[in-house]
Design an enzyme around this catalytic site. Sequence first.
Site, PDB file in Angstrom:
ATOM      1  N   ALA A 155      46.595  39.012  36.941  1.00  0.00           N
ATOM      2  CA  ALA A 155      46.096  38.891  37.857  1.00  0.00           C
ATOM      3  C   ALA A 155      45.609  40.269  38.718  1.00  0.00           C
ATOM      4  O   ALA A 155      44.065  40.221  38.843  1.00  0.00           O
ATOM      5  CB  ALA A 155      46.965  38.462  39.074  1.00  0.00           C
ATOM      6  N   ASP A 156      46.155  41.543  37.966  1.00  0.00           N
ATOM      7  CA  ASP A 156      45.668  42.995  38.369  1.00  0.00           C
ATOM      8  C   ASP A 156      44.511  42.683  37.475  1.00  0.00           C
ATOM      9  O   ASP A 156      43.559  43.515  37.914  1.00  0.00           O
ATOM     10  CB  ASP A 156      46.516  43.737  37.670  1.00  0.00           C
ATOM     11  CG  ASP A 156      47.994  43.552  38.494  1.00  0.00           C
ATOM     12  OD1 ASP A 156      46.933  43.935  40.471  1.00  0.00           O
ATOM     13  OD2 ASP A 156      48.721  44.898  38.652  1.00  0.00           O
ATOM     14  N   ILE A 157      44.360  43.012  36.401  1.00  0.00           N
ATOM     15  CA  ILE A 157      43.407  43.197  35.521  1.00  0.00           C
ATOM     16  C   ILE A 157      41.973  41.989  35.592  1.00  0.00           C
ATOM     17  O   ILE A 157      40.798  42.598  35.593  1.00  0.00           O
ATOM     18  CB  ILE A 157      43.514  42.480  33.328  1.00  0.00           C
ATOM     19  CG1 ILE A 157      44.622  43.647  33.196  1.00  0.00           C
ATOM     20  CG2 ILE A 157      43.068  42.214  33.270  1.00  0.00           C
ATOM     21  CD1 ILE A 157      45.801  43.781  32.550  1.00  0.00           C
ATOM     22  N   ASP A 199      50.647  41.668  40.816  1.00  0.00           N
ATOM     23  CA  ASP A 199      50.690  40.338  40.483  1.00  0.00           C
ATOM     24  C   ASP A 199      51.289  39.299  40.382  1.00  0.00           C
ATOM     25  O   ASP A 199      51.047  38.546  40.341  1.00  0.00           O
ATOM     26  CB  ASP A 199      50.944  41.897  39.067  1.00  0.00           C
ATOM     27  CG  ASP A 199      49.782  40.741  37.882  1.00  0.00           C
ATOM     28  OD1 ASP A 199      48.600  40.858  37.886  1.00  0.00           O
ATOM     29  OD2 ASP A 199      50.595  40.216  36.940  1.00  0.00           O
TER      30      ASP A 199
END
Length: 393
Positions: free
Chosen positions: A166-168, A138
């Site tokens: 970024a992950d979410i 992330d």
Amino acid sequence: MTDPSLPLSRFKVLDLTRARSGPTCVRQLADWGADVVKIEAPDPAGDGDNGGRQSSDFQNLHRNKRAMTLNLKAPEGRDIFMKLVATADVVVENYRPRVKDRLGIDYDSLKSVNPRIVLGSISGFGQDGPYADRPGYDQVAQGMGGLMSVTGLPGHGPVRAGTAIADITAGLYCAMGVLAALLEREVSGEGQWVDSSLLAAQVAVMDFQAARWTVDREVAPQAGNDHPLYMPTGMFETGDGFINIAASGDTMFARLCEALGTADLLDDPRFADGPARGTNRAALSDAIGAVTRTRSTAEWVERLNGAGVPSGPVYSLDATFADPQVEHIGMAAPVDHPTRGRIALVGQPVRFHRTPWRLRNACPEMGEHTDSILAGLGYGEDEIERLRERGVL
């Protein structure tokens, strides 16, 4: 486990994800009623993602699922997986791009078993291209996608966002892609491969900041707690804390000045219009802050909102969940856990007013439903035990 009243209850999802981006995608499908089977390697060491299975993070990511163990590296394990694929609608994975090829569960292999299957893939940088084989993380994507360059106080260097943006967002974009593919399948009768990446999602979520470059060739600088373009929109100190005020535009600025008792600012040529206020943002912030420090946050929130000026307190998360509006919209969703008792997980931010999402069950224990899932495929108790002895389960 499934609830036929929920909007995605007719879909079966095979979940091969770990870490955060993949589970975020699958959580959207599970919360809206899909029958999700979380498939994990039999090795208990794999149970350590996100702080371990009993952690708040793991529990929040993996609710509303069934769970089974399966060794996809074993031929028998792959055979079982393909039997599940034959009756599934969606597979979601976030391995590095080449891993699914090595395991023989790439899209072409899945499609040969079930042409209607939708494969959702999330990677760090994309399924192909010069960085495809790099490990994704992330914070790396935050840096490469431009977020860190505009976050933080001017002159103090790049700063990561306080959550895994970024992950979410990669997970959310992938979920949206999967749902769109399921809708398209109703027309074509065929599934397809959908993929997102941390890097692409981070660039996309930069939105207007990114468009400042792609359209105007303007590199956005750090703006701290101020809005990067529109003033006065930012955070200001009060007598007992801080307040966010959003008063861009001439009409809203006039309302703010009236509510603050600073009508003289309207006659100041430095603040005559939006561009002038942007140029002189430091002086304007100082003038507003000198007034906001004379009263409490609660007093200013009441007064400014009463005048039609958007404003609100700056909470720590305990205060966020104590706020009456946050309570009202159900962002802390209770569920009964077999060992932790009654806990609250983070609710869905989208409401369906006829078929609302439902927190049906807590995160399952590792392999909790392995036997019942295999029984549904026709495996008998003795055969299941033999598979377990051979390390397939």
